[in-house]
Write a protein that holds these residues in place. Structure first.
Motif, PDB file in Angstrom:
ATOM      1  N   ALA A  74       0.825  -1.209   0.000  1.00 28.91           N
ATOM      2  CA  ALA A  74       0.000   0.000   0.000  1.00 28.91           C
ATOM      3  C   ALA A  74       0.858   1.258   0.000  1.00 28.91           C
ATOM      4  CB  ALA A  74      -0.939  -0.007   1.206  1.00 28.91           C
ATOM      5  N   THR A  75       1.980   1.223   0.716  1.00 29.57           N
ATOM      6  CA  THR A  75       2.874   2.381   0.737  1.00 29.57           C
ATOM      7  C   THR A  75       3.440   2.655  -0.654  1.00 29.57           C
ATOM      8  OG1 THR A  75       3.468   2.008   3.049  1.00 29.57           O
ATOM      9  CG2 THR A  75       4.996   3.318   1.744  1.00 29.57           C
ATOM     10  N   GLY A  76       3.920   1.620  -1.309  1.00 30.62           N
ATOM     11  CA  GLY A  76       4.453   1.792  -2.659  1.00 30.62           C
ATOM     12  C   GLY A  76       3.406   2.307  -3.631  1.00 30.62           C
ATOM     13  N   LEU A  77       2.212   1.730  -3.587  1.00 35.12           N
ATOM     14  CA  LEU A  77       1.135   2.186  -4.464  1.00 35.12           C
ATOM     15  C   LEU A  77       0.737   3.622  -4.149  1.00 35.12           C
ATOM     16  CD1 LEU A  77      -1.095  -1.012  -4.614  1.00 35.12           C
ATOM     17  CD2 LEU A  77       0.380  -0.084  -6.413  1.00 35.12           C
ATOM     18  N   VAL A 137       3.211   5.990  -5.739  1.00 37.01           N
ATOM     19  CA  VAL A 137       2.998   6.066  -7.183  1.00 37.01           C
ATOM     20  C   VAL A 137       1.792   6.952  -7.493  1.00 37.01           C
ATOM     21  CG1 VAL A 137       2.338   4.716  -9.228  1.00 37.01           C
ATOM     22  CG2 VAL A 137       4.105   3.860  -7.677  1.00 37.01           C
ATOM     23  N   LEU A 138       0.706   6.772  -6.759  1.00 39.88           N
ATOM     24  CA  LEU A 138      -0.482   7.600  -6.957  1.00 39.88           C
ATOM     25  C   LEU A 138      -0.182   9.064  -6.647  1.00 39.88           C
ATOM     26  CD1 LEU A 138      -3.488   7.934  -7.570  1.00 39.88           C
ATOM     27  CD2 LEU A 138      -3.948   7.374  -5.166  1.00 39.88           C
ATOM     28  N   MET A 139       0.554   9.303  -5.573  1.00 38.08           N
ATOM     29  CA  MET A 139       0.880  10.679  -5.206  1.00 38.08           C
ATOM     30  C   MET A 139       1.736  11.334  -6.288  1.00 38.08           C
ATOM     31  SD  MET A 139       2.292  12.019  -1.599  1.00 38.08           S
ATOM     32  CE  MET A 139       2.215  13.737  -1.158  1.00 38.08           C
ATOM     33  N   GLN A 140       2.707  10.597  -6.831  1.00 36.59           N
ATOM     34  CA  GLN A 140       3.534  11.170  -7.893  1.00 36.59           C
ATOM     35  C   GLN A 140       2.689  11.458  -9.133  1.00 36.59           C
ATOM     36  OE1 GLN A 140       6.624   8.801  -9.734  1.00 36.59           O
ATOM     37  NE2 GLN A 140       7.925  10.618  -9.845  1.00 36.59           N
ATOM     38  N   TYR A 141       1.771  10.567  -9.452  1.00 33.92           N
ATOM     39  CA  TYR A 141       0.897  10.788 -10.599  1.00 33.92           C
ATOM     40  C   TYR A 141       0.098  12.082 -10.417  1.00 33.92           C
ATOM     41  CZ  TYR A 141      -3.097  10.315 -13.706  1.00 33.92           C
ATOM     42  OH  TYR A 141      -4.052  10.565 -14.647  1.00 33.92           O
ATOM     43  N   ASN A 146      -0.623  15.671   1.047  1.00 35.35           N
ATOM     44  CA  ASN A 146      -0.088  15.251   2.330  1.00 35.35           C
ATOM     45  C   ASN A 146      -1.152  15.386   3.422  1.00 35.35           C
ATOM     46  OD1 ASN A 146       1.860  14.475   4.266  1.00 35.35           O
ATOM     47  ND2 ASN A 146       2.219  16.611   4.764  1.00 35.35           N
ATOM     48  N   GLY A 147      -1.823  16.512   3.464  1.00 34.84           N
ATOM     49  CA  GLY A 147      -2.860  16.727   4.473  1.00 34.84           C
ATOM     50  C   GLY A 147      -4.010  15.744   4.346  1.00 34.84           C
ATOM     51  N   THR A 148      -4.417  15.484   3.117  1.00 33.61           N
ATOM     52  CA  THR A 148      -5.510  14.529   2.884  1.00 33.61           C
ATOM     53  C   THR A 148      -5.107  13.120   3.308  1.00 33.61           C
ATOM     54  OG1 THR A 148      -6.298  15.856   1.029  1.00 33.61           O
ATOM     55  CG2 THR A 148      -7.061  13.574   1.146  1.00 33.61           C
ATOM     56  N   SER A 149      -3.914  12.691   2.918  1.00 36.50           N
ATOM     57  CA  SER A 149      -3.482  11.329   3.266  1.00 36.50           C
ATOM     58  C   SER A 149      -3.287  11.182   4.773  1.00 36.50           C
ATOM     59  CB  SER A 149      -2.216  10.940   2.514  1.00 36.50           C
ATOM     60  OG  SER A 149      -1.131  11.742   2.914  1.00 36.50           O
ATOM     61  N   MET A 150      -2.770  12.217   5.425  1.00 36.65           N
ATOM     62  CA  MET A 150      -2.578  12.142   6.882  1.00 36.65           C
ATOM     63  C   MET A 150      -3.918  12.136   7.619  1.00 36.65           C
ATOM     64  SD  MET A 150       0.590  11.815   7.544  1.00 36.65           S
ATOM     65  CE  MET A 150       0.665  10.805   6.082  1.00 36.65           C
ATOM     66  N   ASN A 153       6.168  15.941   3.886  1.00 37.27           N
ATOM     67  CA  ASN A 153       6.354  17.020   2.916  1.00 37.27           C
ATOM     68  C   ASN A 153       7.685  16.878   2.198  1.00 37.27           C
ATOM     69  OD1 ASN A 153       3.903  18.474   3.025  1.00 37.27           O
ATOM     70  ND2 ASN A 153       4.486  19.281   5.006  1.00 37.27           N
ATOM     71  N   LEU A 154       8.696  16.377   2.891  1.00 38.04           N
ATOM     72  CA  LEU A 154       9.970  16.089   2.226  1.00 38.04           C
ATOM     73  C   LEU A 154       9.776  14.997   1.175  1.00 38.04           C
ATOM     74  CD1 LEU A 154      13.019  16.420   1.906  1.00 38.04           C
ATOM     75  CD2 LEU A 154      13.305  14.771   3.767  1.00 38.04           C
ATOM     76  N   HIS A 155       9.015  13.960   1.521  1.00 39.02           N
ATOM     77  CA  HIS A 155       8.724  12.902   0.545  1.00 39.02           C
ATOM     78  C   HIS A 155       7.996  13.478  -0.677  1.00 39.02           C
ATOM     79  CE1 HIS A 155       9.702   9.558   3.323  1.00 39.02           C
ATOM     80  NE2 HIS A 155       9.820   8.890   2.205  1.00 39.02           N
ATOM     81  N   ALA A 156       7.019  14.341  -0.435  1.00 38.28           N
ATOM     82  CA  ALA A 156       6.273  14.933  -1.549  1.00 38.28           C
ATOM     83  C   ALA A 156       7.201  15.762  -2.433  1.00 38.28           C
ATOM     84  CB  ALA A 156       5.126  15.791  -1.030  1.00 38.28           C
ATOM     85  N   TYR A 157       8.101  16.510  -1.825  1.00 43.32           N
ATOM     86  CA  TYR A 157       9.075  17.291  -2.587  1.00 43.32           C
ATOM     87  C   TYR A 157       9.970  16.364  -3.416  1.00 43.32           C
ATOM     88  CZ  TYR A 157      13.252  19.940  -3.662  1.00 43.32           C
ATOM     89  OH  TYR A 157      14.319  20.494  -4.321  1.00 43.32           O
ATOM     90  N   LEU A 158      10.452  15.293  -2.786  1.00 43.12           N
ATOM     91  CA  LEU A 158      11.327  14.356  -3.493  1.00 43.12           C
ATOM     92  C   LEU A 158      10.604  13.665  -4.646  1.00 43.12           C
ATOM     93  CD1 LEU A 158      13.304  12.816  -0.501  1.00 43.12           C
ATOM     94  CD2 LEU A 158      14.156  14.407  -2.242  1.00 43.12           C
ATOM     95  N   LEU A 159       9.296  13.437  -4.491  1.00 46.67           N
ATOM     96  CA  LEU A 159       8.525  12.823  -5.576  1.00 46.67           C
ATOM     97  C   LEU A 159       8.449  13.734  -6.805  1.00 46.67           C
ATOM     98  CD1 LEU A 159       5.600  11.044  -3.744  1.00 46.67           C
ATOM     99  CD2 LEU A 159       7.334   9.989  -5.181  1.00 46.67           C
TER     100      LEU A 159
END
Length: 168
Positions: A28-31, A34-38, A51-55, A100-106
């Motif tokens: 689920a984390t990997g998927l 991928v969805l977040m990057q899309y 990030n706010g929605t997923s949290m 947020n760091l993960h989102a930036y890296l994506l």
């Protein structure tokens, strides 16, 4: 009345329920990445909104799970302030800094690379367990470390080839 909890030591063949749940969480984390990057690449949403929605959704699912499966009370009398302090600290570090760091890296790298590098976290946990808790490090740690290193190396080679082709 008494509250029953799920016994995660039951097995399906040689795999326990806990191991199955952890496998599902890893998938689920990997998927999710991928969805977040899309969604980020298509510019439907900002990283902060995603990030706010997923949290928020993840927190609600955890609350429902805790209510259904954990013994009560969640917070015992006398430790509410300590609980609140550590909860807020954990929320800040995890939800505001890390995700947020993960989102930036994506936005900079592929979701596959971000998901793959997250496999380094268990290795760091073993090292910290050794340093802080004086737990022994077994041969399994070294075998897993070699596997993660090999996976990162192989994947990095593919990423590097894609990067070179894109900049040619």
């Amino acid at each position: 009345g008494s509250i029953e909890t799920i016994d995660t030591t039951h097995h399906f063949g040689s795999i326990s329920i806990a191991e199955i749940v952890m496998l599902c969480a890893a998938i689920a984390t990997g998927l999710g990445w991928v969805l977040m990057q899309y969604l980020l690449n298509k510019q439907f949403y900002t990283p902060y909104f995603l990030n706010g929605t997923s949290m928020t959704l993840g927190g609600l699912m955890c609350l429902i799970h805790a209510y259904c499966f954990e013994p009560r009370p969640f917070i015992t009398a006398g430790n509410g302030q300590e609980f609140a302090f550590y909860m807020l600290l954990m929320m800040f570090v995890q939800n505001i800094v890390a995700y947020n760091l993960h989102a930036y890296l994506l936005q900079q790298h592929s979701a596959t690379l971000i998901a793959l590098t997250s496999f380094v976290m268990p290795l760091m946990t073993v090292v910290m367990s050794y340093v802080f808790l004086e737990e022994p490090i077994t041969i399994t740690f070294f075998a897993c470390s070699a596997g993660v290193a090999l996976g990162l190396f192989v994947f990095y080679q593919e990423e590097f080839k894609k990067y070179q082709l894109g900049n040619s």
